[in-house]
Design an enzyme around this catalytic site. Structure first.
Site, mmCIF file in Angstrom:
data_model
loop_
_atom_site.group_PDB
_atom_site.id
_atom_site.type_symbol
_atom_site.label_atom_id
_atom_site.label_comp_id
_atom_site.label_asym_id
_atom_site.label_seq_id
_atom_site.Cartn_x
_atom_site.Cartn_y
_atom_site.Cartn_z
ATOM 1 N N ASP A 192 -41.581 46.444 24.236
ATOM 2 C CA ASP A 192 -41.666 44.974 24.156
ATOM 3 C C ASP A 192 -42.672 44.510 23.105
ATOM 4 O OD1 ASP A 192 -40.065 45.117 26.543
ATOM 5 O OD2 ASP A 192 -41.909 45.286 27.705
ATOM 6 N N GLU A 250 -33.302 37.798 28.857
ATOM 7 C CA GLU A 250 -34.761 37.877 28.779
ATOM 8 C C GLU A 250 -35.171 37.923 27.305
ATOM 9 O OE1 GLU A 250 -35.841 41.464 30.805
ATOM 10 O OE2 GLU A 250 -34.828 42.777 29.376
#
Length: 351
Positions: free
Chosen positions: A41, A252
């Site tokens: 991420d 997301e």
């Protein structure tokens, strides 16, 4: 961490090992940026002419894999810096641990960072002691910390994957993630769960997909300056992307960058593993779907950031090249190209 090959030591085996390694590396467009710890991420920024990467820190977990992401049981964050786009990343160590955050219990997932007036703000999600995701903020005088967390999460925050976008003098936070990210449980404005599975609270396939959220940040960067609102993602006929359209709907990993006066909202489609994008005329949207920036990577998740370094654009992302395990990822990057018409060339992370 580097791969370990348990092979006998003779010339033919050593040659075979080298060939296997070369063949394995050739599958991937890019090499891991970090290999001594597991990272995922990546949120990349340029501060004072240097590249800083704020990833989540994957760790071994004994928790069984499920659709809520419970096996992603991260507890702290590192920050990495690069003097140039070709430089080796420098690990500046742990900048924040769950034990340093009074309200946080577990699962410190994808973070982001921002700079304003010489102060650095680190935004992170974590589950509180009711096991509800909130978004916190920590402050430092340097992009590498040390960061001190506020005693409470941002008022009115929920779900996860915060991403802060600066547009002139204003800063906006985008956030949200369905399934394990709990965004679907906030459809009434309050946390409500009607089923045991994380997707039980989703709309029907023919209804508009659950939307990510946006709010302008307060002057001190510690709170929302307004009531959060939804970010609408539309198809080219002006209709909202539907919940059953898994190839295009938001899951997301919201991120926004600006190019030639247009706002690019990019995100992960989750269970179909694309990094898709949509274009709008202002930070609030609506954004019209355009296509895919990054095709599926090796591993179940796909999560990214986009940053301009000098005159080129780059996408930072992750896969599971080093471990082969869904929850033990490694960050990478690749050059990204805008076409003359404003669309983005699709990147295949596998050769």
């Amino acid at each position: 961490m580097t791969p370990i090959y348990l092979l006998s030591c003779n010339p033919s085996t050593e040659k075979q090992t080298e060939e296997i390694t070369e063949n394995e590396e050739s599958k991937y467009l890019s090499k891991p940026l970090v290999s001594h710890v597991f990272t995922a991420d990546p949120s990349a920024h340029v501060f004072n002419g240097k590249i800083y990467i704020y990833p989540s820190h994957d760790v071994e977990s004994e928790i069984d894999q499920d659709d809520s992401g419970a096996h992603f049981n991260m507890r702290d964050y590192h920050v990495f810096s690069m003097e140039s786009i070709d430089a080796e990343p420098v690990d500046h160590g742990v900048i924040l641990d769950v034990d340093d955050v009074p309200w946080a219990k577990r699962q410190m997932w994808a973070p982001d960072a921002a700079e304003k007036d010489g102060k650095y703000y680190f935004y992170f999600p974590a589950k509180d002691y009711d096991d509800i995701f909130r978004i916190g903020v920590a402050v430092a005088d340097s992009p590498t910390g040390p960061f001190k967390a506020e005693d409470e999460p941002i008022k009115g925050s929920f779900s996860m994957d915060p991403a802060v976008f600066q547009d002139g003098e204003e800063y906006y936070m985008y956030w949200g993630g369905i399934w394990g990210g709990q965004l679907q449980k906030w459809r009434t404005g309050e946390y409500v769960s009607t089923g045991d599975r994380p997707y039980d609270d989703e709309p029907e396939d023919d209804e508009p997909a659950i939307a990510p959220m946006i709010a302008k940040m307060s002057d001190d960067m510690l709170q929302f300056a307004e009531t959060p609102r939804q970010v609408l993602i539309l198809d080219k006929d002006g209709e909202p992307i539907k919940a059953g359209d898994h190839e295009r709907r938001f899951f997301e990993a919201a991120w926004v960058h600006k190019h030639d006066g247009k706002y690019y909202f990019s995100y992960s489609t989750g269970d179909t593993h694309n990094i898709a994008y949509a274009i709008g005329d202002n930070p609030y949207g609506p954004f019209t779907y355009q296509g895919v920036i990054l095709q599926p990577v090796e591993g179940w998740t796909n999560h990214h950031s986009i940053v301009k370094v000098d005159d080129k654009w780059y996408i930072f992302y992750h896969d599971t090249e080093i471990s082969g395990e869904t929850h033990l990822r490694n960050i990478k990057m690749a050059e990204m190209t805008h076409n003359p018409d404003g669309t983005i060339q699709t990147i295949n992370p596998m050769k």
